[in-house]
Design an enzyme around this catalytic site. Sequence first.
Site, mmCIF file in Angstrom:
data_model
loop_
_atom_site.group_PDB
_atom_site.id
_atom_site.type_symbol
_atom_site.label_atom_id
_atom_site.label_comp_id
_atom_site.label_asym_id
_atom_site.label_seq_id
_atom_site.Cartn_x
_atom_site.Cartn_y
_atom_site.Cartn_z
ATOM 1 N N TYR A 39 0.878 -1.144 0.099
ATOM 2 C CA TYR A 39 -0.099 0.072 0.056
ATOM 3 C C TYR A 39 0.716 1.128 0.132
ATOM 4 O O TYR A 39 0.472 2.439 -0.373
ATOM 5 C CB TYR A 39 -1.033 0.083 1.283
ATOM 6 C CG TYR A 39 -2.068 -1.027 1.063
ATOM 7 C CD1 TYR A 39 -2.165 -2.230 0.304
ATOM 8 C CD2 TYR A 39 -3.223 -0.883 1.776
ATOM 9 C CE1 TYR A 39 -2.962 -2.966 0.001
ATOM 10 C CE2 TYR A 39 -4.146 -1.821 1.722
ATOM 11 C CZ TYR A 39 -4.172 -2.820 0.831
ATOM 12 O OH TYR A 39 -5.370 -3.712 0.771
ATOM 13 N N ASP A 89 -5.815 -6.634 5.345
ATOM 14 C CA ASP A 89 -6.890 -5.953 5.143
ATOM 15 C C ASP A 89 -8.090 -6.913 4.298
ATOM 16 O O ASP A 89 -9.114 -6.930 4.948
ATOM 17 C CB ASP A 89 -6.574 -4.998 3.681
ATOM 18 C CG ASP A 89 -7.417 -4.051 3.227
ATOM 19 O OD1 ASP A 89 -8.490 -3.921 3.972
ATOM 20 O OD2 ASP A 89 -7.603 -3.307 2.409
ATOM 21 N N ASP A 148 -11.441 -8.321 6.557
ATOM 22 C CA ASP A 148 -13.140 -8.275 6.145
ATOM 23 C C ASP A 148 -13.536 -9.484 6.189
ATOM 24 O O ASP A 148 -14.799 -9.711 6.593
ATOM 25 C CB ASP A 148 -12.987 -7.724 4.615
ATOM 26 C CG ASP A 148 -13.288 -6.327 4.711
ATOM 27 O OD1 ASP A 148 -12.767 -5.498 5.708
ATOM 28 O OD2 ASP A 148 -13.884 -5.821 3.660
#
Length: 370
Positions: free
Chosen positions: A142, A250, A254
């Site tokens: 990222y 990430d 979720d």
Amino acid sequence: MATRKLLLLPGDGIGPEVMAEVSRLLGFLAKSGIASFEIEEGLVGGGCYDAHKVSITEETMAKAHAADAVIFGAVGGPKWDDVPYDVRPEAGLLRLRKDLGLFANIRPAICYPALAESSSLKREVVEGLDIIILRELTGGVYFGEPKTITDLGNGQKRAVDTQVYDTYEIERIARVGFELARRRRNKVTSMEKRNVMKTGVLWREVVTDVHAREYKDVELEHMLADAGGMQIVRWPKQFDVIVTDNLFGDMLSDIAAMLTGSLGMLPSASLGEVDAKTKRRKALYEPVHGSAPDIAGKGIANPIAMLASFGMALRYSFNMGKEADLLDAAIAAVLAKGLRTADIKSDGAKIVSTSEMGEAVVGELERLSV
Ligand code: IPM
Ligand code: MG
């Protein structure tokens, strides 16, 4: 205790609606003499772009640096799909994480007994679940450079993101993982893709070294991240603390969120290094859910993830573990009474609005606090 400084950044979409319930909670804590905070507010994300053409201002960044804890709602929405990449709503959040050095993102996935039916998985798989996804938050793909899209001039373009990790980045997140595990069920599962990625090879090597040097008493296992994803939905109770990189964390967080019934249930804490002099650490607390533009403004969003995120602030930034436990108990009690926001509705439950849910949790906290 010295003044406790908070910066509230409600953001976009349902952010302001769920943050209003934190304000309600802060009002109760002050009024009842439990704790008072010095509170500042600021804009972040799309709302900030509309006002200032950036996703966070320097003034707000300065306030974030000065705060003991930043309480963050959510950012983004279709309205800002076409704004320049550097000032897109998410950039404000990424800058906060990077500039405050918030490398350790703690994402607990807890399944409240009353919600076991709301999960898309079978009751026996999720009931009583209590695991943590510990996500590295300031490195990896990222943030790695180069990060470009180049026109190759032949009708083709090339996009490059760079996955990069240095030893120190893996060491410090591994330590946070082992420390967390010691206060829980004493097990760490490290996830990477060493079968195809150099960063995975180094990740495993460094985690193994830190374990051998400093945390031999903790059980350590390694898993490839894809297999780990499969195991999280197959039998999540085998885990205690999962430590993984920014990208895998990430995704896996979720996935883990759905085990708990709804993304609207998951809080998170993002912590920096402990300052050797002041013994304090920078911190930001945010729900794992996003801005949910589809339901924004309707007053139906679930405020529990936001309230529980504030609970994590009490625990990790203000040494108020007792109060944090009470808040968690208040949330569990409200759910056990059958109150549900739309995202976690079930047969026979009473559907309530965002503010009714917030009011019920604060009311329950008040009963538990006397
Ligand atoms: C999260 C979100 C963010 C991320 C976005 C909003 C930048 O998905 O916190 O999980 O990718 O880290
Ligand atoms: Mg995410």
